[in-house]
Design a protein around this motif. Structure first.
Motif, PDB file in Angstrom:
ATOM      1  N   THR A   1      35.545   6.198  53.249  1.00  0.00           N
ATOM      2  CA  THR A   1      36.412   7.215  52.639  1.00  0.00           C
ATOM      3  C   THR A   1      37.488   7.636  53.633  1.00  0.00           C
ATOM      4  N   ARG A   2      37.094   7.862  54.889  1.00  0.00           N
ATOM      5  CA  ARG A   2      38.075   8.231  55.928  1.00  0.00           C
ATOM      6  C   ARG A   2      39.088   7.104  56.129  1.00  0.00           C
ATOM      7  N   GLU A   3      38.618   5.866  56.129  1.00  0.00           N
ATOM      8  CA  GLU A   3      39.533   4.733  56.304  1.00  0.00           C
ATOM      9  C   GLU A   3      40.527   4.647  55.146  1.00  0.00           C
ATOM     10  N   ARG A   4      40.076   4.860  53.902  1.00  0.00           N
ATOM     11  CA  ARG A   4      40.996   4.827  52.766  1.00  0.00           C
ATOM     12  C   ARG A   4      42.017   5.951  52.866  1.00  0.00           C
ATOM     13  N   GLN A   5      41.618   7.115  53.388  1.00  0.00           N
ATOM     14  CA  GLN A   5      42.571   8.213  53.576  1.00  0.00           C
ATOM     15  C   GLN A   5      43.628   7.840  54.600  1.00  0.00           C
ATOM     16  N   ARG A   6      43.304   6.947  55.497  1.00  0.00           N
ATOM     17  CA  ARG A   6      44.251   6.458  56.511  1.00  0.00           C
ATOM     18  C   ARG A   6      45.048   5.256  56.011  1.00  0.00           C
ATOM     19  N   GLY A   7      44.790   4.850  54.766  1.00  0.00           N
ATOM     20  CA  GLY A   7      45.546   3.745  54.186  1.00  0.00           C
ATOM     21  C   GLY A   7      44.920   2.379  54.381  1.00  0.00           C
ATOM     22  N   ARG A   8      43.678   2.319  54.821  1.00  0.00           N
ATOM     23  CA  ARG A   8      43.007   1.043  55.025  1.00  0.00           C
ATOM     24  C   ARG A   8      41.841   0.935  54.043  1.00  0.00           C
ATOM     25  N   ASP A   9      41.793  -0.149  53.308  1.00  0.00           N
ATOM     26  CA  ASP A   9      40.760  -0.328  52.301  1.00  0.00           C
ATOM     27  C   ASP A   9      40.061  -1.661  52.547  1.00  0.00           C
ATOM     28  N   TYR A  10      38.764  -1.634  52.681  1.00  0.00           N
ATOM     29  CA  TYR A  10      37.984  -2.821  53.009  1.00  0.00           C
ATOM     30  C   TYR A  10      37.183  -3.325  51.806  1.00  0.00           C
ATOM     31  N   ARG A  11      37.508  -2.828  50.624  1.00  0.00           N
ATOM     32  CA  ARG A  11      36.812  -3.260  49.414  1.00  0.00           C
ATOM     33  C   ARG A  11      37.445  -4.522  48.853  1.00  0.00           C
ATOM     34  N   GLN A  12      36.650  -5.272  48.106  1.00  0.00           N
ATOM     35  CA  GLN A  12      37.184  -6.395  47.354  1.00  0.00           C
ATOM     36  C   GLN A  12      37.923  -5.826  46.147  1.00  0.00           C
ATOM     37  N   PRO A  13      38.765  -6.613  45.502  1.00  0.00           N
ATOM     38  CA  PRO A  13      39.490  -6.118  44.326  1.00  0.00           C
ATOM     39  C   PRO A  13      38.522  -5.600  43.255  1.00  0.00           C
ATOM     40  N   PRO A  14      38.865  -4.498  42.592  1.00  0.00           N
ATOM     41  CA  PRO A  14      37.972  -3.899  41.596  1.00  0.00           C
ATOM     42  C   PRO A  14      37.542  -4.842  40.476  1.00  0.00           C
ATOM     43  N   GLU A  15      38.352  -5.816  40.146  1.00  0.00           N
ATOM     44  CA  GLU A  15      37.952  -6.735  39.072  1.00  0.00           C
ATOM     45  C   GLU A  15      36.755  -7.609  39.464  1.00  0.00           C
ATOM     46  N   THR A  16      36.402  -7.644  40.740  1.00  0.00           N
ATOM     47  CA  THR A  16      35.223  -8.406  41.181  1.00  0.00           C
ATOM     48  C   THR A  16      33.955  -7.559  41.209  1.00  0.00           C
ATOM     49  N   TRP A  17      34.105  -6.256  41.001  1.00  0.00           N
ATOM     50  CA  TRP A  17      32.938  -5.368  41.053  1.00  0.00           C
ATOM     51  C   TRP A  17      32.080  -5.583  39.807  1.00  0.00           C
ATOM     52  N   PRO A  18      30.762  -5.483  39.939  1.00  0.00           N
ATOM     53  CA  PRO A  18      29.882  -5.784  38.808  1.00  0.00           C
ATOM     54  C   PRO A  18      30.104  -4.903  37.579  1.00  0.00           C
ATOM     55  N   ASP A  19      30.348  -3.614  37.759  1.00  0.00           N
ATOM     56  CA  ASP A  19      30.497  -2.725  36.608  1.00  0.00           C
ATOM     57  C   ASP A  19      31.783  -1.904  36.654  1.00  0.00           C
ATOM     58  N   GLY A  20      32.673  -2.230  37.557  1.00  0.00           N
ATOM     59  CA  GLY A  20      33.931  -1.497  37.659  1.00  0.00           C
ATOM     60  C   GLY A  20      33.832  -0.200  38.444  1.00  0.00           C
ATOM     61  N   ARG A  21      32.608   0.228  38.774  1.00  0.00           N
ATOM     62  CA  ARG A  21      32.426   1.471  39.534  1.00  0.00           C
ATOM     63  C   ARG A  21      31.743   1.226  40.872  1.00  0.00           C
ATOM     64  N   THR A  22      31.008   0.140  40.963  1.00  0.00           N
ATOM     65  CA  THR A  22      30.234  -0.144  42.172  1.00  0.00           C
ATOM     66  C   THR A  22      31.032  -1.100  43.051  1.00  0.00           C
TER      67      THR A  22
END
Length: 70
Positions: free
Chosen positions: A22-43
């Motif tokens: 969460t702190r990294e995203r607030q700094r503009g860095r996101d380490y998640r895969q694209p949301p379309e790859t998430w199993p249910d769109g929330r996880t």
């Protein structure tokens, strides 16, 4: 990779890992895969290479080694 797997890779609890990301995203860095790859769109799924690079570059607090000998 899942949050539990990413947290284990970083040597953190899942809750601590989520807070750190969460702190990294607030700094503009996101380490998640694209949301379309998430199993249910929330996880979120995490990019293993990005999490590994983040972990390698982060500073860790180690209270045992930072204390002066008494």
């Amino acid at each position: 990779m899942t949050t539990v797997q990413a947290a284990a890779l970083a040597g953190m609890s899942p809750a601590s890992f989520r807070k750190a990301m969460t702190r990294e995203r607030q700094r503009g860095r996101d380490y998640r895969q694209p949301p379309e790859t998430w199993p249910d769109g929330r996880t979120p799924l995490w990019d293993a290479d990005a999490v590994s690079a983040w972990d390698a570059g982060r500073q860790r607090r180690n209270n045992r080694t930072n204390r002066k000998e008494q």
